[in-house]
Design an enzyme around this catalytic site. Sequence first.
Site, mmCIF file in Angstrom:
data_model
loop_
_atom_site.group_PDB
_atom_site.id
_atom_site.type_symbol
_atom_site.label_atom_id
_atom_site.label_comp_id
_atom_site.label_asym_id
_atom_site.label_seq_id
_atom_site.Cartn_x
_atom_site.Cartn_y
_atom_site.Cartn_z
ATOM 1 N N VAL A 32 0.822 -1.217 0.000
ATOM 2 C CA VAL A 32 0.000 0.000 0.000
ATOM 3 C C VAL A 32 0.854 1.264 0.000
ATOM 4 O O VAL A 32 0.546 2.233 -0.725
ATOM 5 C CB VAL A 32 -1.017 -0.022 1.179
ATOM 6 C CG1 VAL A 32 -0.357 -0.275 2.507
ATOM 7 C CG2 VAL A 32 -1.810 1.270 1.259
ATOM 8 N N GLN A 64 -6.215 -8.924 6.421
ATOM 9 C CA GLN A 64 -7.603 -9.386 6.514
ATOM 10 C C GLN A 64 -8.504 -8.328 7.123
ATOM 11 O O GLN A 64 -9.376 -7.766 6.476
ATOM 12 C CB GLN A 64 -7.669 -10.667 7.369
ATOM 13 C CG GLN A 64 -6.936 -11.831 6.782
ATOM 14 C CD GLN A 64 -7.026 -13.065 7.675
ATOM 15 O OE1 GLN A 64 -7.805 -13.114 8.615
ATOM 16 N NE2 GLN A 64 -6.211 -14.057 7.377
ATOM 17 N N GLU A 131 -11.933 -4.283 16.589
ATOM 18 C CA GLU A 131 -10.735 -5.089 16.843
ATOM 19 C C GLU A 131 -10.133 -4.662 18.172
ATOM 20 O O GLU A 131 -10.552 -3.655 18.764
ATOM 21 C CB GLU A 131 -9.732 -4.962 15.696
ATOM 22 C CG GLU A 131 -10.221 -5.653 14.425
ATOM 23 C CD GLU A 131 -9.239 -5.615 13.268
ATOM 24 O OE1 GLU A 131 -8.093 -5.192 13.458
ATOM 25 O OE2 GLU A 131 -9.649 -6.001 12.160
ATOM 26 N N ASP A 230 14.575 -6.265 4.071
ATOM 27 C CA ASP A 230 15.549 -5.735 3.098
ATOM 28 C C ASP A 230 15.683 -4.208 3.168
ATOM 29 O O ASP A 230 16.786 -3.672 3.080
ATOM 30 C CB ASP A 230 15.141 -6.105 1.662
ATOM 31 C CG ASP A 230 14.981 -7.602 1.472
ATOM 32 O OD1 ASP A 230 15.653 -8.367 2.172
ATOM 33 O OD2 ASP A 230 14.162 -7.993 0.618
ATOM 34 N N HIS A 358 4.217 -10.474 13.500
ATOM 35 C CA HIS A 358 3.204 -9.950 12.572
ATOM 36 C C HIS A 358 3.593 -8.614 11.969
ATOM 37 O O HIS A 358 3.488 -8.408 10.765
ATOM 38 C CB HIS A 358 1.887 -9.818 13.339
ATOM 39 C CG HIS A 358 0.745 -9.319 12.527
ATOM 40 N ND1 HIS A 358 0.292 -9.982 11.409
ATOM 41 C CD2 HIS A 358 -0.058 -8.230 12.653
ATOM 42 C CE1 HIS A 358 -0.735 -9.318 10.886
ATOM 43 N NE2 HIS A 358 -0.948 -8.237 11.605
HETATM 44 C C1 SIN Z 1 -6.049 -8.749 11.550
HETATM 45 O O1 SIN Z 1 -6.931 -8.879 10.700
HETATM 46 O O2 SIN Z 1 -6.132 -9.216 12.676
HETATM 47 C C2 SIN Z 1 -4.790 -8.019 11.182
HETATM 48 C C3 SIN Z 1 -5.043 -6.591 11.023
HETATM 49 C C4 SIN Z 1 -3.845 -5.796 11.454
HETATM 50 O O3 SIN Z 1 -2.741 -6.306 11.545
HETATM 51 O O4 SIN Z 1 -4.011 -4.620 11.776
#
Ligand code: SIN
Length: 556
Positions: A32, A64, A131, A230, A358
């Site tokens: 992105v 996701q 979230e 990298d 992550h």
């Molecule tokens: C997720 O869908 O849990 C990952 C989204 C993110 O890393 O912000």
Amino acid sequence: MSHAADRTLLIPFRSNLLPQIFCDTVVVGSGVAGLRTAIGLGDQHDVILIAKEAIDLSNTSWAQGGIAAALAPHDTVDNHIADTLEAGAGLCEPDVVRVLVEQGAEEVSQLLTWGMRVDRDPAGAPAMGLEGGHHHHRILHTDGDATGSELARCLIERVRTLPKLRIFDRCFAIDVLVDTRRQQRRAAGIVSWHPRYGLQIIWAKSVVVATGGSGQLWRETSNPRVATGDGVAMAWRAGATLADLEFMQFHPTTLYVAGAPRHLISEAVRGEGAILVDRKGHSIMDGVDDRGSLATRDVVSRAIMQHLAATGESHVLLDARAMGGEGFRKRFPGLARMLGGFGLDPGHDLIPVHPAAHYCVGGVRTDRNGRTDLDNLYACGEVAATGVHGANRLASNSLLEGLVFGARVAEAILHDDAPQAGPFTLVHEVEQQDRGELDLSDIRSSLRSAMWRNMGVERTGTRLQDVLGMFDFWNRYAMDRVFENPEGWEVQNMLTVGRLATQAALTRTESRGTHGRADFPAVDSNLCGHLLWRYGQSGHAWASVGALADVRAARP
Ligand code: SIN
């Protein structure tokens, strides 16, 4: 002649003997941030966009959950800022967070006008998910769990309309070329390699590093294989300052099935009510945090790892049964398909999960416009350390970051309007070592295991010292070699970034955000600052919160 310890470029070459290509800006990375930069530079700017593999293989495409944006009627920019600051555990740069959230809402609205599809509520407004760490529903998503691929589709279609844009896919950017002829050093292009064309020099007025993260340094990771750090390694060798490398975010829920890649199970699943339980069905987060399974990722990942250490179990379970099989399939069709491939039906089965590396919070230090402290070198997206995430990124702020800072880098480049520094003759020699064969895949997997065991969710000084010793050993025989393809350069980059991140973790003798030290379990208010690293300078420097955004002022 360069030796292992002072290697500023990975390969020997003479620029005038290689094919030379010219452009205004070379953007390294097709996630992105890189795509948004290219779009922002517009149709009169001559851009080369480099993708290490196919243009759509990036962390962006794999995302996701979605994009956080304060667009719902019940939400405000200030709410989103407050949640971002809270997750960041004292290290966010507040001014930069405001830029992210304010400009982010505009960027996301613009995306909708560019044709990005998002899921809608019955009234036709974008549906907002929840979230961890968010106090409001503000996560836009597409097809439930395919937000990243739709975002990538929308941006790739748009860049393909730019008449002067050239896309070099399956092209490996090896190093930034630095013009040292003037007192003020400046980036002048890159040296790259393509399987068909070999080594090439790309001279550019500005170089943008948008290469994403370094999740592949950890054995357990949600990241694609291209995420080998990298950009951080390249910027380091070029002499740009790095910051916050100790902060690697571990996502609490990746699928834990022997032999399967660690597929991400979106946090949005917990946002829809799923909870983390142990084998007996007891909630893992009971008594740990009032926010339960929707606490921030650092808190949830640490609670899981402590539970696993105490019980000797290999994983915990995600209970999404309350959604029902049909409800799950409707909201998360991609995840339901993937789980079905392993014989798991979330309507009936508990999903085995485990934390995994992550998102890299730290990286190349930049100001709020993506300028690094090397003239003409810019960085944006996950590779950059703007201070916007502090010590822990808030869920779904990463696609937002790529959009906002990609756009800002483009503006900065157009504003700076740097002259072309090249061509000039650059000769780099490397003392060749004859040490016999090296099993690169063995080093790569040993490094990833060592990082997971010692530089994972919970760290101790002793174990960090151990892994530092391993890096010193590996570096002695891997860094002074000359490789001729990406496999070797990636390992050299991973060794560089892994060593620096470990040094940073050892230096930060406290637990804050994603950085957990079992031997220093508390936050130390004296360490509320950013750790900076610069090539050629022994050791590190501290920058207080507020100082990160001004990279030029900090120039030695
Ligand atoms: C997720 O869908 O849990 C990952 C989204 C993110 O890393 O912000």
